[in-house]
Enzyme design. Structure first.
Site, short mmCIF file in Angstrom:
data_model
loop_
_atom_site.label_atom_id
_atom_site.label_comp_id
_atom_site.label_asym_id
_atom_site.label_seq_id
_atom_site.Cartn_x
_atom_site.Cartn_y
_atom_site.Cartn_z
N LYS A 133 42.12 37.50 37.13
CA LYS A 133 42.14 38.91 36.74
C LYS A 133 41.12 39.22 35.64
CE LYS A 133 45.19 39.24 39.75
NZ LYS A 133 46.30 40.01 40.23
N CYS A 137 53.63 43.18 45.72
CA CYS A 137 53.99 44.20 46.73
C CYS A 137 53.62 43.73 48.13
CB CYS A 137 53.32 45.53 46.43
SG CYS A 137 54.02 46.38 45.00
N ASP A 161 44.09 38.73 47.32
CA ASP A 161 44.30 39.38 46.02
C ASP A 161 43.09 40.16 45.50
OD1 ASP A 161 46.06 39.92 43.82
OD2 ASP A 161 45.01 38.41 42.62
N SER A 175 50.53 44.09 42.10
CA SER A 175 51.02 42.72 42.16
C SER A 175 52.45 42.70 42.69
CB SER A 175 51.02 42.11 40.76
OG SER A 175 49.72 42.16 40.22
N HIS A 187 41.28 45.08 43.47
CA HIS A 187 42.52 44.31 43.59
C HIS A 187 43.03 44.45 45.03
CE1 HIS A 187 46.83 43.58 41.83
NE2 HIS A 187 46.27 42.46 42.22
N ARG A 230 55.46 31.11 41.32
CA ARG A 230 54.23 31.14 42.13
C ARG A 230 53.94 29.80 42.79
NH1 ARG A 230 51.21 36.23 42.10
NH2 ARG A 230 52.35 37.51 40.61
N TYR A 275 50.03 31.01 31.40
CA TYR A 275 50.51 31.49 32.69
C TYR A 275 49.50 32.33 33.47
CZ TYR A 275 53.96 32.25 36.24
OH TYR A 275 54.64 32.22 37.44
N ARG A 332 51.97 38.15 33.37
CA ARG A 332 50.92 38.78 32.60
C ARG A 332 51.51 39.66 31.51
NH1 ARG A 332 49.15 42.40 35.26
NH2 ARG A 332 50.04 41.98 37.30
O1 SAT Z 1 49.36 36.50 37.07
S1 SAT Z 1 48.37 37.08 38.00
O2 SAT Z 1 47.73 38.23 37.37
O3 SAT Z 1 47.37 36.12 38.34
C1 SAT Z 1 49.14 37.56 39.43
C2 SAT Z 1 49.27 39.00 39.61
O4 SAT Z 1 49.92 39.66 38.81
O5 SAT Z 1 48.72 39.54 40.60
MN MN Z 2 47.14 40.46 42.05
#
Ligand code: SAT
Ligand code: MN
Length: 596
Positions: A220, A264, A291, A262, A240, A380, A211, A83
């Site tokens: 998100k 963690c 998530d 993210s 989140h 991922r 991405y 991101r």
């Molecule tokens: O790239 S994402 O935002 O979907 C994954 C994350 O950072 O939690």
């Molecule tokens: Mn996340």
């Protein structure tokens, strides 16, 4: 071909609420000039056709069909791997409404900028229309959206991550409202990349990235940034958070919602395997989500939560048979891997999986340790939640699950103990608002820098954090039966720089203490920062902790917390007069108790 022809094919519902959708698709097609338009129905046949096409053009690479049936590898552009918070904007009429926590641009300026990028960008490409539903199709808590994209990879991922296709289109037709998300990979040029949100128009425009959260707009962009805005006006929360069910030996299940930044360990906690002793005693863990969590008060005053997603977009590195066997089982088939390495046997590989040496790194180069990790640290897997052995049947319940406890946590090498409990809701909101964490590879930028990340929503709250804190506080009304709020830190380090707490499955010991606090059967010590367990209040049978670990995981360091509360006070000041007085009062009450 003539794009308009296909657009009007969908116009077989004269006067229906799909008129708005048809008009928007036609408008986007006129701007972006695709060669073709495809309305996604979400069927297996459609997925098979798109997969074949992506395998033919190299967007997807085959993996070993024996060990990983129906699984593919995608390599993103090396400059498009996470991101991009610095290129992500919330475009409200007033800058104040986006708050200091968001980059802001005036809506007219942002639309003009984005429309210039989108002009003609789909020439030679197919425009895909993806109707999707966030949450179970028949849940009153769910919300629908439509993403328009020129990326078949995005279509394949959205099919896994959301309820996509015909049923979602039917709900949109019934309801007439949907979030509009327009996406193009453009040229994948980081200098021509923006992720813009227009919460007042329920609109997202994303250009130049293929991405993750930049491109899978249901995640998100919709389920957090736009949804948090909607939730505020409709009286619910878009968070989140993972959602996990903990079933005790008596067969009672408590659901816990937990916010971590993210990368963690949300996925690991959501799929936790109980330690041996717990398994033998009959404890079970049920995964609802890893998530995102949408919750709202039910008729009984409790908060009820759904997972708006249908799949996991999990971090691969570190996932192994010992850290997360449920995840490994989940991703053993029908999985899209992005930016992982591969072995000689064409199996996906990442750091922490096992002791093999991969043959190709995430960029497809022969593996050479001198080039850095073989798998990108933010590589991922995308996989359907239904493949998870611990997936809870309750995840499909339209009413959601009742939440017993809310957990906030970050990566804190020092100061913050293993767990503490907030005294009440207002204190808990302060604990969430003051959350800090060291940054990870999930976002572009420096890794390991401590920053405040309230409720793990810093990158995702679609409006001013001060108003968001006020919204959280507002749930504490008459008749509310709110969950208890806790803070955890799995990442405390000792003098040797090593983690003091074993983490993973052992985290159930901490969750058990929380559940017993909820039930009123566990003890704690009152300190200025909240209720802390003594080591003996947790079941630590079979965990060997050093004296240092005991002291630091269960201790309270007054001097360090004084400095922390001074810093929290300064942080709240950043939001100026909009910061709720109740939160400032709470900070001051605790700061006063901390004074020597
Ligand atoms: O790239 S994402 O935002 O979907 C994954 C994350 O950072 O939690
Ligand atoms: Mn996340």
């Amino acid at each position: 071909m003539n794009a308009a022809v296909d657009v009007f094919k969908r116009n077989d519902f004269p006067g229906s609420s799909l008129d708005a959708l048809n008009a928007w698709v036609a408008e986007v097609a006129a701007l972006t000039q695709p060669d073709d338009i495809h309305w996604c129905d979400g069927s297996d046949a459609e997925n098979a056709r798109l997969t074949k096409q992506m395998l033919a053009d190299g967007t997807l690479l085959p993996l070993n069909p024996e060990t990983h049936p129906h699984s593919w590898l995608h390599r993103s552009s090396p400059s498009d791997v996470a991101r991009v918070e610095h290129l992500t904007f919330v475009c409200t009429a007033q800058q104040e409404d986006a708050g200091p926590n968001n980059h802001w641009m005036a809506p007219a300026e942002a639309h003009a900028k984005m429309d210039a990028l989108f002009a003609g960008c789909m020439r030679g490409r197919t425009l895909y229309v993806i109707p999707y539903c966030m949450g179970p199709i028949d849940s009153p808590l769910s919300r629908c959206g439509v993403e328009i994209t020129d990326s078949p990879y995005v279509v394949a991922n959205m099919r896994i991550m959301t309820r996509m296709g015909a049923p979602a289109l039917a709900r949109i037709e019934r309801e007439g409202t949907f979030v509009k998300g327009l996406h193009s990979t453009g040229e994948l040029d980081p200098d021509r990349r923006f992720i813009m949100h227009f919460p007042d128009e329920l609109t997202i425009k994303s250009f130049g990235s293929g991405y993750g959260g930049n491109a899978l707009l249901g995640k998100k962009c919709h389920a957090l940034r736009i949804a948090s805005h909607q939730a505020r006006s409709e009286g619910w929360l878009a968070e989140h958070m993972l959602i996990v069910g903990i079933e005790n030996p008596q067969g009672e299940t408590h659901y816990i919602a937990a916010a971590f930044p993210s990368a963690c360990g949300k996925t690991n906690l959501a799929m936790l395997i109980p330690p041996e002793g717990y398994r033998q005693a009959g404890w079970k863990v049920w995964t609802v989500g890893d998530d995102i969590c949408w919750m709202r008060p039910g008729a009984d005053g409790r908060l009820y939560a759904i997972n708006p997603e249908a799949g996991f977009f999990g971090v691969a590195p570190g996932t192994s048979d010992s850290s997360n066997p449920n995840a490994l089982a989940t991703i053993s088939h029908h999985t899209i891997f992005t930016n992982v390495a591969v072995t000689d046997e064409q199996e996906p590989w990442w750091e922490g999986l096992d002791s093999r040496t991969p043959s190709l790194d995430w960029q497809g180069r022969p593996y050479d340790a001198a080039n850095g990790p073989a798998a990108h640290p933010n590589s991922r897997f995308t996989v359907s939640a239904r493949q998870c052995p611990s997936y809870s049947a309750k995840a499909e319940d339209p009413q959601g699950v009742p939440i017993s406890a809310i957990v906030f946590g970050g990566r804190r090498a020092s100061l913050v103990p293993l767990v503490f409990e907030a005294r009440d809701w207002t204190h808990g909101v302060l604990v969430g608002a003051a959350m800090g964490s060291e940054t990870t590879a999930a976002a572009t930028g420096a890794v390991g820098v401590m920053r405040r990340d309230p409720m793990a929503m810093k990158p995702f709250c679609g409006y001013n954090f001060a108003d968001y804190f006020a919204h959280w506080l507002s749930f504490d009304g008459a008749g509310a039966k709110l969950p208890k709020i806790f803070h955890v830190n799995w990442f405390r380090k000792g003098g040797d720089g090593k983690f003091l707490w074993p983490g993973f499955g052992e985290n159930l010991r901490v969750l058990e203490w929380m559940i017993r606090r909820v039930e009123g059967t566990a003890d704690a010590v009152d300190t200025p920062i909240g209720h802390l367990p003594r080591a003996e209040d947790l079941n630590l049978d079979g965990v060997a902790l050093s004296d240092e670990a005991h002291d630091l995981l269960f201790g309270f360091e007054r001097a360090g917390w004084q400095a922390e509360f001074a810093s929290i006070g300064e942080y709240l000041e950043e939001f100026g007069a909009r910061t709720p007085q109740a939160l400032k009062d709470e900070q001051q009450r605790i700061a006063a108790r901390l004074a020597p």
